[in-house]
Design a protein around this motif. Structure first.
Motif, PDB file in Angstrom:
ATOM      1  N   TYR A  13       0.804  -1.231   0.000  1.00 34.30           N
ATOM      2  CA  TYR A  13       0.000   0.000   0.000  1.00 34.30           C
ATOM      3  C   TYR A  13       0.835   1.278   0.000  1.00 34.30           C
ATOM      4  O   TYR A  13       0.340   2.358  -0.303  1.00 34.30           O
ATOM      5  CB  TYR A  13      -1.009  -0.006   1.154  1.00 34.30           C
ATOM      6  N   ASN A  14       2.145   1.148   0.305  1.00 28.81           N
ATOM      7  CA  ASN A  14       3.007   2.336   0.285  1.00 28.81           C
ATOM      8  C   ASN A  14       3.580   2.624  -1.102  1.00 28.81           C
ATOM      9  O   ASN A  14       4.190   3.666  -1.312  1.00 28.81           O
ATOM     10  CB  ASN A  14       4.205   2.132   1.224  1.00 28.81           C
ATOM     11  N   VAL A  15       3.422   1.667  -2.008  1.00 27.70           N
ATOM     12  CA  VAL A  15       4.029   1.825  -3.341  1.00 27.70           C
ATOM     13  C   VAL A  15       3.091   2.619  -4.245  1.00 27.70           C
ATOM     14  O   VAL A  15       1.887   2.375  -4.258  1.00 27.70           O
ATOM     15  CB  VAL A  15       4.282   0.428  -3.973  1.00 27.70           C
ATOM     16  N   LYS A  16       3.656   3.569  -4.983  1.00 27.72           N
ATOM     17  CA  LYS A  16       2.826   4.303  -5.949  1.00 27.72           C
ATOM     18  C   LYS A  16       2.769   3.457  -7.228  1.00 27.72           C
ATOM     19  O   LYS A  16       3.807   3.218  -7.850  1.00 27.72           O
ATOM     20  CB  LYS A  16       3.446   5.674  -6.234  1.00 27.72           C
ATOM     21  N   PRO A  17       1.571   2.975  -7.587  1.00 30.24           N
ATOM     22  CA  PRO A  17       1.499   2.086  -8.758  1.00 30.24           C
ATOM     23  C   PRO A  17       1.879   2.822 -10.050  1.00 30.24           C
ATOM     24  O   PRO A  17       1.533   3.989 -10.227  1.00 30.24           O
ATOM     25  CB  PRO A  17       0.030   1.665  -8.805  1.00 30.24           C
ATOM     26  N   ARG A  18       2.618   2.099 -10.913  1.00 30.27           N
ATOM     27  CA  ARG A  18       2.965   2.647 -12.236  1.00 30.27           C
ATOM     28  C   ARG A  18       2.206   1.838 -13.276  1.00 30.27           C
ATOM     29  O   ARG A  18       2.202   0.609 -13.239  1.00 30.27           O
ATOM     30  CB  ARG A  18       4.461   2.479 -12.513  1.00 30.27           C
ATOM     31  N   VAL A  19       1.575   2.579 -14.191  1.00 30.58           N
ATOM     32  CA  VAL A  19       0.833   1.885 -15.252  1.00 30.58           C
ATOM     33  C   VAL A  19       1.812   1.482 -16.351  1.00 30.58           C
ATOM     34  O   VAL A  19       2.722   2.231 -16.685  1.00 30.58           O
ATOM     35  CB  VAL A  19      -0.284   2.810 -15.798  1.00 30.58           C
ATOM     36  N   LYS A  20       1.628   0.260 -16.892  1.00 26.39           N
ATOM     37  CA  LYS A  20       2.507  -0.220 -17.968  1.00 26.39           C
ATOM     38  C   LYS A  20       2.392   0.706 -19.172  1.00 26.39           C
ATOM     39  O   LYS A  20       1.311   1.261 -19.425  1.00 26.39           O
ATOM     40  CB  LYS A  20       2.077  -1.633 -18.386  1.00 26.39           C
ATOM     41  N   MET A  21       3.478   0.810 -19.918  1.00 21.06           N
ATOM     42  CA  MET A  21       3.524   1.725 -21.072  1.00 21.06           C
ATOM     43  C   MET A  21       2.365   1.473 -22.045  1.00 21.06           C
ATOM     44  O   MET A  21       1.805   2.395 -22.610  1.00 21.06           O
ATOM     45  CB  MET A  21       4.842   1.545 -21.850  1.00 21.06           C
ATOM     46  N   ASP A  22       2.000   0.174 -22.225  1.00 20.27           N
ATOM     47  CA  ASP A  22       0.958  -0.122 -23.215  1.00 20.27           C
ATOM     48  C   ASP A  22      -0.459  -0.049 -22.635  1.00 20.27           C
ATOM     49  O   ASP A  22      -1.434  -0.384 -23.301  1.00 20.27           O
ATOM     50  CB  ASP A  22       1.204  -1.511 -23.834  1.00 20.27           C
ATOM     51  N   GLY A  23      -0.572   0.400 -21.348  1.00 16.83           N
ATOM     52  CA  GLY A  23      -1.894   0.601 -20.744  1.00 16.83           C
ATOM     53  C   GLY A  23      -2.675  -0.672 -20.480  1.00 16.83           C
ATOM     54  O   GLY A  23      -3.895  -0.647 -20.304  1.00 16.83           O
ATOM     55  N   THR A  24      -1.962  -1.826 -20.411  1.00 17.10           N
ATOM     56  CA  THR A  24      -2.692  -3.084 -20.205  1.00 17.10           C
ATOM     57  C   THR A  24      -2.848  -3.438 -18.728  1.00 17.10           C
ATOM     58  O   THR A  24      -3.546  -4.385 -18.384  1.00 17.10           O
ATOM     59  CB  THR A  24      -1.986  -4.265 -20.903  1.00 17.10           C
ATOM     60  N   GLY A  25      -2.170  -2.699 -17.856  1.00 17.20           N
ATOM     61  CA  GLY A  25      -2.279  -3.015 -16.427  1.00 17.20           C
ATOM     62  C   GLY A  25      -1.240  -2.272 -15.626  1.00 17.20           C
ATOM     63  O   GLY A  25      -0.543  -1.391 -16.152  1.00 17.20           O
ATOM     64  N   PRO A 213     -10.541 -16.511 -17.105  1.00 11.51           N
ATOM     65  CA  PRO A 213     -11.086 -15.154 -16.910  1.00 11.51           C
ATOM     66  C   PRO A 213     -12.364 -14.906 -17.710  1.00 11.51           C
ATOM     67  O   PRO A 213     -12.509 -15.394 -18.825  1.00 11.51           O
ATOM     68  CB  PRO A 213      -9.958 -14.240 -17.406  1.00 11.51           C
ATOM     69  N   ARG A 214     -13.285 -14.179 -17.103  1.00 12.34           N
ATOM     70  CA  ARG A 214     -14.526 -13.812 -17.800  1.00 12.34           C
ATOM     71  C   ARG A 214     -14.510 -12.347 -18.177  1.00 12.34           C
ATOM     72  O   ARG A 214     -15.375 -11.861 -18.879  1.00 12.34           O
ATOM     73  CB  ARG A 214     -15.726 -14.008 -16.847  1.00 12.34           C
ATOM     74  N   LEU A 215     -13.564 -11.610 -17.610  1.00 13.28           N
ATOM     75  CA  LEU A 215     -13.506 -10.176 -17.874  1.00 13.28           C
ATOM     76  C   LEU A 215     -12.266  -9.869 -18.693  1.00 13.28           C
ATOM     77  O   LEU A 215     -11.246 -10.550 -18.559  1.00 13.28           O
ATOM     78  CB  LEU A 215     -13.406  -9.388 -16.554  1.00 13.28           C
ATOM     79  N   LYS A 216     -12.360  -8.803 -19.501  1.00 14.17           N
ATOM     80  CA  LYS A 216     -11.198  -8.382 -20.283  1.00 14.17           C
ATOM     81  C   LYS A 216     -10.916  -6.935 -19.898  1.00 14.17           C
ATOM     82  O   LYS A 216     -11.823  -6.088 -19.962  1.00 14.17           O
ATOM     83  CB  LYS A 216     -11.559  -8.495 -21.765  1.00 14.17           C
ATOM     84  N   THR A 217      -9.697  -6.670 -19.447  1.00 14.33           N
ATOM     85  CA  THR A 217      -9.355  -5.287 -19.118  1.00 14.33           C
ATOM     86  C   THR A 217      -9.065  -4.555 -20.422  1.00 14.33           C
ATOM     87  O   THR A 217      -8.187  -4.954 -21.191  1.00 14.33           O
ATOM     88  CB  THR A 217      -8.109  -5.238 -18.201  1.00 14.33           C
ATOM     89  N   LEU A 218      -9.830  -3.503 -20.681  1.00 16.28           N
ATOM     90  CA  LEU A 218      -9.657  -2.791 -21.954  1.00 16.28           C
ATOM     91  C   LEU A 218      -8.506  -1.790 -21.858  1.00 16.28           C
ATOM     92  O   LEU A 218      -7.699  -1.668 -22.752  1.00 16.28           O
ATOM     93  CB  LEU A 218     -10.952  -2.069 -22.327  1.00 16.28           C
ATOM     94  N   LYS A 219      -8.431  -1.090 -20.717  1.00 17.86           N
ATOM     95  CA  LYS A 219      -7.404  -0.063 -20.607  1.00 17.86           C
ATOM     96  C   LYS A 219      -7.210   0.309 -19.144  1.00 17.86           C
ATOM     97  O   LYS A 219      -8.172   0.379 -18.382  1.00 17.86           O
ATOM     98  CB  LYS A 219      -7.888   1.174 -21.383  1.00 17.86           C
ATOM     99  N   VAL A 220      -5.965   0.541 -18.769  1.00 17.72           N
ATOM    100  CA  VAL A 220      -5.663   1.054 -17.429  1.00 17.72           C
ATOM    101  C   VAL A 220      -4.920   2.376 -17.619  1.00 17.72           C
ATOM    102  O   VAL A 220      -3.990   2.455 -18.420  1.00 17.72           O
ATOM    103  CB  VAL A 220      -4.784   0.059 -16.638  1.00 17.72           C
ATOM    104  N   ALA A 221      -5.368   3.418 -16.942  1.00 19.17           N
ATOM    105  CA  ALA A 221      -4.741   4.732 -17.134  1.00 19.17           C
ATOM    106  C   ALA A 221      -4.450   5.379 -15.788  1.00 19.17           C
ATOM    107  O   ALA A 221      -5.150   5.127 -14.807  1.00 19.17           O
ATOM    108  CB  ALA A 221      -5.667   5.623 -17.950  1.00 19.17           C
ATOM    109  N   GLU A 222      -3.409   6.206 -15.740  1.00 24.59           N
ATOM    110  CA  GLU A 222      -3.082   6.955 -14.518  1.00 24.59           C
ATOM    111  C   GLU A 222      -4.162   8.020 -14.319  1.00 24.59           C
ATOM    112  O   GLU A 222      -4.725   8.517 -15.297  1.00 24.59           O
ATOM    113  CB  GLU A 222      -1.753   7.702 -14.705  1.00 24.59           C
ATOM    114  N   PRO A 223      -4.425   8.419 -13.063  1.00 23.03           N
ATOM    115  CA  PRO A 223      -5.354   9.541 -12.872  1.00 23.03           C
ATOM    116  C   PRO A 223      -4.742  10.813 -13.464  1.00 23.03           C
ATOM    117  O   PRO A 223      -3.513  10.913 -13.533  1.00 23.03           O
ATOM    118  CB  PRO A 223      -5.486   9.653 -11.344  1.00 23.03           C
TER     119      PRO A 223
END
Ligand code: AMP
Length: 249
Positions: A13-25, A213-223
């Motif tokens: 919880y202390n780590v600031k998450p970084r989004v992958k360059m290709d926005g997949t997670g 998996p039943r769900l597909k993540t379409l895109k993950v983006a930084e706020p």
């Protein structure tokens, strides 16, 4: 009363998450991982119930990659008696987790399952509720207090308007909120002792659960980045600015 505590290995919880360059997670390479904070609270509550003589055995369960063993060893070092690791190298969605847990509940027959109210990686807030539905057991979610008297489990819940107390009949499902307790740190002797506590390894197939998996993540983006603030000289200037922005009358 046997208590089952599902614990998930998540990004610390202390780590600031970084989004992958290709926005997949979220990029998890070389990132510190820890036990989900709400699950630490669940383990702590189970241990306190054992210390009070209410719980007889605490079983920690994790579904995830081999490395989730570390999370289970933490639970064992805190005070759980034994652990079950259900190995899946691909991410298991909340429904898959709940189905596996339902099978473990049928096998182990715990008087209570204490889960976190949500995992801080996917923020799903689903597994506890799904598990209650699949097992047909009563549920008390977002617990800030748990009192046990025989087979009655009283759960004080944090709801929008304040606190609500519900009474459940054991066996039941309870999920933890932040104010339930403050988890202990494992001592070094207990960390050493945890290495020899039993840890069983299973797979989703052992429980006959399909975790495709039943769900597909379409895109993950930084706020969106917050724009820089402005310094004002005094209250009058602040009020004038707020009026100009239409925030103050
Ligand atoms: P979620 O519904 O995904 O937000 O998770 C709620 C709770 O379910 C967590 O706090 C854990 O107690 C439990 N949980 C979720 N995923 C897992 C997992 N992969 N292994 C063990 N427990 C899990």
């Amino acid at each position: 009363m046997k208590i089952l505590v599902p614990v998930k290995r998540v990004i610390d919880y202390n780590v600031k998450p970084r989004v992958k360059m290709d926005g997949t997670g979220v990029d998890l390479a070389n990132v510190k991982m820890s036990m989900n904070p709400f699950d630490e609270i669940a383990v702590e509550e189970a241990i306190r119930l054992k210390e009070k003589g209410v719980a007889t055995e605490i079983i920690a369960v994790s579904i995830g990659e081999q490395k989730a063993q570390e999370t289970l060893r933490t639970a064992l070092a805190m005070g759980a008696d034994r652990a079950i690791l259900v190995v899946s190298e691909t991410e298991v969605e909340p429904l898959g987790v709940a189905k596996i847990l339902a099978k473990i509940v049928a096998e182990e027959g715990p008087g209570m399952v204490i889960l976190g109210k949500q995992a801080i990686d996917d923020d799903s807030n689903q597994v506890g509720q799904m598990l209650a539905a699949l097992t047909g057991r009563p549920q008390g979610t977002f617990a800030s207090k748990i009192e046990i008297d025989g087979d009655s489990i009283k759960v004080t819940r944090e709801v929008d308007g304040g606190l609500e107390t519900v009474s459940l009949k054991s066996p039941a499902i309870v999920t933890t909120d932040l104010r339930l307790n403050e988890p202990r740190y494992a001592s070094l002797p207990n960390i050493m002792k945890a290495k020899s506590k039993p840890l069983a390894q299973k797979t989703p197939a052992d429980y006959g659960v399909d975790v495709t998996p039943r769900l597909k993540t379409l895109k993950v983006a930084e706020p969106p980045k917050r724009s820089a603030g402005v310094k004002v000289a005094d209250v009058d200037e602040l009020v004038a600015k707020l009026k100009a922005m239409g925030v103050a009358a």
